[in-house]
Design a protein around this motif. Structure first.
Motif, mmCIF file in Angstrom:
data_model
loop_
_atom_site.group_PDB
_atom_site.id
_atom_site.type_symbol
_atom_site.label_atom_id
_atom_site.label_comp_id
_atom_site.label_asym_id
_atom_site.label_seq_id
_atom_site.Cartn_x
_atom_site.Cartn_y
_atom_site.Cartn_z
ATOM 1 N N PHE A 97 72.266 -49.280 42.498
ATOM 2 C CA PHE A 97 73.438 -48.416 42.435
ATOM 3 C C PHE A 97 73.066 -46.933 42.556
ATOM 4 C CE2 PHE A 97 75.590 -51.914 39.799
ATOM 5 C CZ PHE A 97 76.138 -52.457 40.934
ATOM 6 N N TYR A 98 71.964 -46.554 41.924
ATOM 7 C CA TYR A 98 71.619 -45.128 41.884
ATOM 8 C C TYR A 98 70.972 -44.653 43.180
ATOM 9 C CZ TYR A 98 69.832 -40.715 40.071
ATOM 10 O OH TYR A 98 69.561 -39.376 39.870
ATOM 11 N N SER A 99 70.095 -45.478 43.749
ATOM 12 C CA SER A 99 69.350 -45.046 44.932
ATOM 13 C C SER A 99 70.059 -45.400 46.233
ATOM 14 C CB SER A 99 67.952 -45.676 44.933
ATOM 15 O OG SER A 99 67.230 -45.281 43.788
ATOM 16 N N MET A 100 70.548 -46.627 46.332
ATOM 17 C CA MET A 100 71.122 -47.082 47.603
ATOM 18 C C MET A 100 72.576 -46.684 47.762
ATOM 19 S SD MET A 100 69.365 -50.826 48.115
ATOM 20 C CE MET A 100 70.134 -50.944 49.728
ATOM 21 N N PHE A 101 73.376 -46.846 46.688
ATOM 22 C CA PHE A 101 74.800 -46.549 46.786
ATOM 23 C C PHE A 101 75.130 -45.115 46.371
ATOM 24 C CE2 PHE A 101 75.051 -51.274 46.123
ATOM 25 C CZ PHE A 101 75.428 -51.564 47.423
ATOM 26 N N GLY A 102 74.151 -44.373 45.864
ATOM 27 C CA GLY A 102 74.353 -42.959 45.536
ATOM 28 C C GLY A 102 75.369 -42.719 44.452
ATOM 29 N N MET A 103 75.453 -43.580 43.460
ATOM 30 C CA MET A 103 76.419 -43.423 42.373
ATOM 31 C C MET A 103 75.853 -42.493 41.308
ATOM 32 S SD MET A 103 77.836 -47.320 42.030
ATOM 33 C CE MET A 103 79.180 -46.792 40.986
ATOM 34 N N PRO A 104 76.707 -41.858 40.490
ATOM 35 C CA PRO A 104 76.222 -40.996 39.406
ATOM 36 C C PRO A 104 75.342 -41.757 38.422
ATOM 37 C CG PRO A 104 78.564 -40.666 39.777
ATOM 38 C CD PRO A 104 78.176 -41.848 40.604
ATOM 39 N N PHE A 105 74.505 -40.996 37.703
ATOM 40 C CA PHE A 105 73.535 -41.629 36.799
ATOM 41 C C PHE A 105 74.239 -42.414 35.689
ATOM 42 C CE2 PHE A 105 70.919 -41.579 32.975
ATOM 43 C CZ PHE A 105 69.741 -42.154 33.443
ATOM 44 N N GLY A 106 75.253 -41.820 35.078
ATOM 45 C CA GLY A 106 75.948 -42.513 33.986
ATOM 46 C C GLY A 106 76.612 -43.794 34.447
ATOM 47 N N LEU A 107 77.253 -43.721 35.618
ATOM 48 C CA LEU A 107 77.900 -44.913 36.151
ATOM 49 C C LEU A 107 76.871 -45.955 36.585
ATOM 50 C CD1 LEU A 107 80.716 -46.036 36.742
ATOM 51 C CD2 LEU A 107 80.532 -45.098 39.040
ATOM 52 N N SER A 108 75.709 -45.501 37.057
ATOM 53 C CA SER A 108 74.645 -46.428 37.459
ATOM 54 C C SER A 108 74.043 -47.152 36.262
ATOM 55 C CB SER A 108 73.535 -45.668 38.205
ATOM 56 O OG SER A 108 74.038 -45.058 39.371
ATOM 57 N N LEU A 263 82.563 -53.766 49.131
ATOM 58 C CA LEU A 263 83.083 -52.849 50.152
ATOM 59 C C LEU A 263 83.303 -51.448 49.584
ATOM 60 C CD1 LEU A 263 85.656 -55.155 51.994
ATOM 61 C CD2 LEU A 263 83.378 -54.454 52.775
ATOM 62 N N LEU A 264 83.749 -51.373 48.329
ATOM 63 C CA LEU A 264 83.960 -50.070 47.694
ATOM 64 C C LEU A 264 82.641 -49.314 47.552
ATOM 65 C CD1 LEU A 264 86.169 -48.307 46.356
ATOM 66 C CD2 LEU A 264 85.508 -49.350 44.188
ATOM 67 N N LEU A 265 81.588 -50.022 47.173
ATOM 68 C CA LEU A 265 80.280 -49.389 47.026
ATOM 69 C C LEU A 265 79.708 -48.974 48.380
ATOM 70 C CD1 LEU A 265 78.706 -51.716 44.305
ATOM 71 C CD2 LEU A 265 79.672 -49.442 43.986
ATOM 72 N N VAL A 266 79.909 -49.795 49.401
ATOM 73 C CA VAL A 266 79.425 -49.445 50.733
ATOM 74 C C VAL A 266 80.141 -48.203 51.260
ATOM 75 C CG1 VAL A 266 79.305 -50.222 53.129
ATOM 76 C CG2 VAL A 266 78.683 -51.784 51.291
ATOM 77 N N MET A 267 81.448 -48.144 51.069
ATOM 78 C CA MET A 267 82.199 -46.974 51.524
ATOM 79 C C MET A 267 81.777 -45.716 50.766
ATOM 80 S SD MET A 267 84.074 -47.882 54.018
ATOM 81 C CE MET A 267 85.065 -46.408 54.137
ATOM 82 N N ASN A 268 81.450 -45.873 49.491
ATOM 83 C CA ASN A 268 80.976 -44.720 48.738
ATOM 84 C C ASN A 268 79.625 -44.226 49.248
ATOM 85 O OD1 ASN A 268 81.165 -42.930 46.249
ATOM 86 N ND2 ASN A 268 79.225 -43.979 45.855
ATOM 87 N N ASN A 269 78.824 -45.134 49.772
ATOM 88 C CA ASN A 269 77.535 -44.748 50.342
ATOM 89 C C ASN A 269 77.710 -44.074 51.707
ATOM 90 O OD1 ASN A 269 74.723 -44.547 50.418
ATOM 91 N ND2 ASN A 269 74.496 -46.496 51.478
ATOM 92 N N VAL A 270 78.716 -44.526 52.467
ATOM 93 C CA VAL A 270 78.963 -43.947 53.795
ATOM 94 C C VAL A 270 79.685 -42.609 53.688
ATOM 95 C CG1 VAL A 270 80.139 -44.309 56.001
ATOM 96 C CG2 VAL A 270 78.971 -46.217 54.888
ATOM 97 N N ILE A 271 80.717 -42.567 52.858
ATOM 98 C CA ILE A 271 81.519 -41.343 52.686
ATOM 99 C C ILE A 271 81.203 -40.769 51.313
ATOM 100 C CG2 ILE A 271 83.848 -40.373 52.650
ATOM 101 C CD1 ILE A 271 84.762 -42.754 54.325
ATOM 102 N N ASP A 272 80.635 -39.613 51.275
ATOM 103 C CA ASP A 272 80.238 -38.998 50.015
ATOM 104 C C ASP A 272 81.474 -38.656 49.182
ATOM 105 O OD1 ASP A 272 78.627 -37.979 48.079
ATOM 106 O OD2 ASP A 272 78.396 -36.015 49.031
ATOM 107 N N GLY A 273 81.473 -39.106 47.920
ATOM 108 C CA GLY A 273 82.591 -38.844 47.015
ATOM 109 C C GLY A 273 83.797 -39.729 47.253
ATOM 110 N N PHE A 274 83.605 -40.893 47.843
ATOM 111 C CA PHE A 274 84.738 -41.770 48.170
ATOM 112 C C PHE A 274 85.416 -42.295 46.903
ATOM 113 C CE2 PHE A 274 86.449 -46.002 49.186
ATOM 114 C CZ PHE A 274 87.295 -45.673 50.236
ATOM 115 N N ILE A 275 84.633 -42.581 45.859
ATOM 116 C CA ILE A 275 85.230 -43.140 44.633
ATOM 117 C C ILE A 275 85.528 -42.065 43.593
ATOM 118 C CG2 ILE A 275 84.060 -45.352 44.959
ATOM 119 C CD1 ILE A 275 82.078 -44.518 42.813
ATOM 120 N N THR A 276 85.321 -40.801 43.943
ATOM 121 C CA THR A 276 85.586 -39.725 42.973
ATOM 122 C C THR A 276 87.042 -39.683 42.524
ATOM 123 O OG1 THR A 276 83.788 -38.425 43.947
ATOM 124 C CG2 THR A 276 85.386 -37.247 42.575
#
Length: 309
Positions: A97-108, A263-276
Motif C-alpha cells: 500500500f505504501y510503496s506501490m499504491f502511494g497511500m499515506p503512511f497512516g492509512l497504509s 480498482l480504487l487503489l489502482v486509480m489512486n496510483n495512476v491519478i495522484d490524490g484520487f481518493i483524497t
C-alpha cells in the motif's frame, strides 16, 4: 602404627581411583544411552531466538484458545506459527500500500490491520466446522469397517481397534484415543461421550446413539452399520453435488467485494490524490455506504449459497 597409617593411606588412594574409574564409566554409558535415545526418538530442535519465543508462547495458557480454534478449523499450525503468518502478511500489505499504491503512511498502517482482522474472522468463520466435516466424511468408512468386524464375529472394541489402525486422521486419531481408553478400562459410553464433547456434529451423534443402543438391546449390528454407511455416503454425494453447483457463486462472493477496492487503489496510483475526496465530510458518507454495500453483498451471496442437507 606407621604400618596401619600406610595401609589406610593406600586404601584411601585406591578407593579414590576406583571412584574416578566408575564415574568415568558411568558418564560414558550415559552418553551412549543419550545417543541411542536420540536415534530412537529424534527431536527437531529449534535454535533461533524467534523459535524459542514461539515455543514459550505455545506452552502458555493464553494460546490455548487460539490452539482450539486452529484445531476446529483443521489448520495444522501452531499458535506461534499462525501469529508469525499474520505479522509477515501485515508487513507485505504495508509495503504494497505504501510503496506501490502511494497511500499515506497512516492509512497504509490502518488498512492492512483492518484487512488482517477481517481475514482472520472470515477464516475461522468459514472453517469453524472444517474438522467436523472431514470427520463426518470418514464416518461411512468407519461404519463399513465396524460392520465387517461385527460380521466376522469380533466385538465392538476389537472393531474400534481396527478402525484406529486403518483409518487416517482425523477419525483415525479420535478412534485411536477411544481404543486406548478402552484398553485402560474405560467403558464404551464414557469414551464416546468424551469424543462427542469435541465433535458435536449431527452425524456423529447418530453414530454414537446407534452403537450404544445396539450394544444394550442387541440385534443385527452389521446390518445396521451397513445401512448407516449407505446413508452417510448418499449424504456425502449430495453435499458434493451442492458444493459443485454453488462453487461459482461462492467465488463471486469474494471477487465482487475485492474488485472495487482493487480498482480504487489502482486509480489512486495512476491519478495522484484520487481518493483524497473520500476523507472529506460527504466523501466519508460515500465511503461508509460503499463499504457497507460490499459487506452486505458478500454475506447475501454466501447466505444464498449456504445450502444445508
Amino acid at each position: 602404627m606407621e604400618l596401619a597409617a600406610s595401609i589406610l593411606y593406600s586404601f584411601g588412594v585406591l578407593s579414590f581411583l576406583l571412584c574416578i574409574y566408575f564415574f568415568l564409566g558411568y558418564r560414558s554409558q550415559k552418553r551412549e544411552w543419550k545417543q541411542k535415545v536420540k536415534q530412537w526418538f529424534p527431536e527437531e530442535e529449534r535454535k533461533s531466538f524467534i523459535s524459542k519465543w514461539g515455543d514459550r508462547f505455545d506452552e502458555n495458557e493464553s494460546s490455548e484458545k487460539l490452539r482450539n480454534k486452529l484445531h476446529n478449523a483443521n489448520l495444522k499450525l501452531l499458535p506461534s506459527e499462525f501469529l508469525g503468518i499474520l505479522i509477515v502478511g501485515f508487513l507485505m500489505l504495508f509495503v504494497l500500500f505504501y510503496s506501490m499504491f502511494g497511500m499515506p503512511f497512516g492509512l497504509s498502517v490502518a488498512l492492512p490491520l483492518l484487512l488482517l482482522v477481517v481475514s482472520n474472522y472470515l477464516l475461522f468463520y468459514f472453517r469453524k466446522n472444517s474438522y467436523e466435516l472431514r470427520f463426518n466424511d470418514q464416518l461411512s468408512d468407519v461404519c463399513r469397517i465396524l460392520g465387517n468386524a461385527a460380521r466376522s464375529g469380533l466385538t465392538i472394541n476389537q472393531g474400534i481397534d481396527i478402525v484406529a489402525r486403518e483409518v487416517s486422521a482425523p477419525a483415525g486419531k479420535e478412534f485411536k484415543r477411544i481404543s486406548n481408553e478402552l484398553k485402560l478400562g474405560v467403558n464404551l459410553e464414557t469414551a464416546f461421550r468424551a469424543v462427542q464433547q469435541r465433535n458435536k456434529s449431527r452425524d456423529f451423534n447418530l453414530f454414537i446413539a446407534t452403537l450404544l443402543i445396539q450394544k444394550k438391546t442387541g440385534g443385527n449390528l452389521a446390518l445396521t452399520l451397513d445401512t448407516m454407511a449407505n446413508t452417510f455416503e448418499d449424504r456425502k454425494v449430495l453435499n458434493q453435488i451442492i458444493k459443485t453447483m454453488t462453487s461459482e457463486q461462492k467465488y463471486i462472493s469474494f471477487i465482487v467485494p475485492a474488485l472495487p477496492i482493487f480498482l480504487l487503489l489502482v486509480m489512486n496510483n495512476v491519478i495522484d490524490g484520487f481518493i483524497t475526496p473520500l476523507w472529506s465530510g460527504f466523501g466519508l458518507v460515500i465511503l461508509v455506504i460503499f463499504l457497507a454495500a460490499i459487506i452486505l453483498s458478500f454475506f447475501l451471496i454466501r447466505k444464498i449459497t449456504n445450502i444445508k442437507v
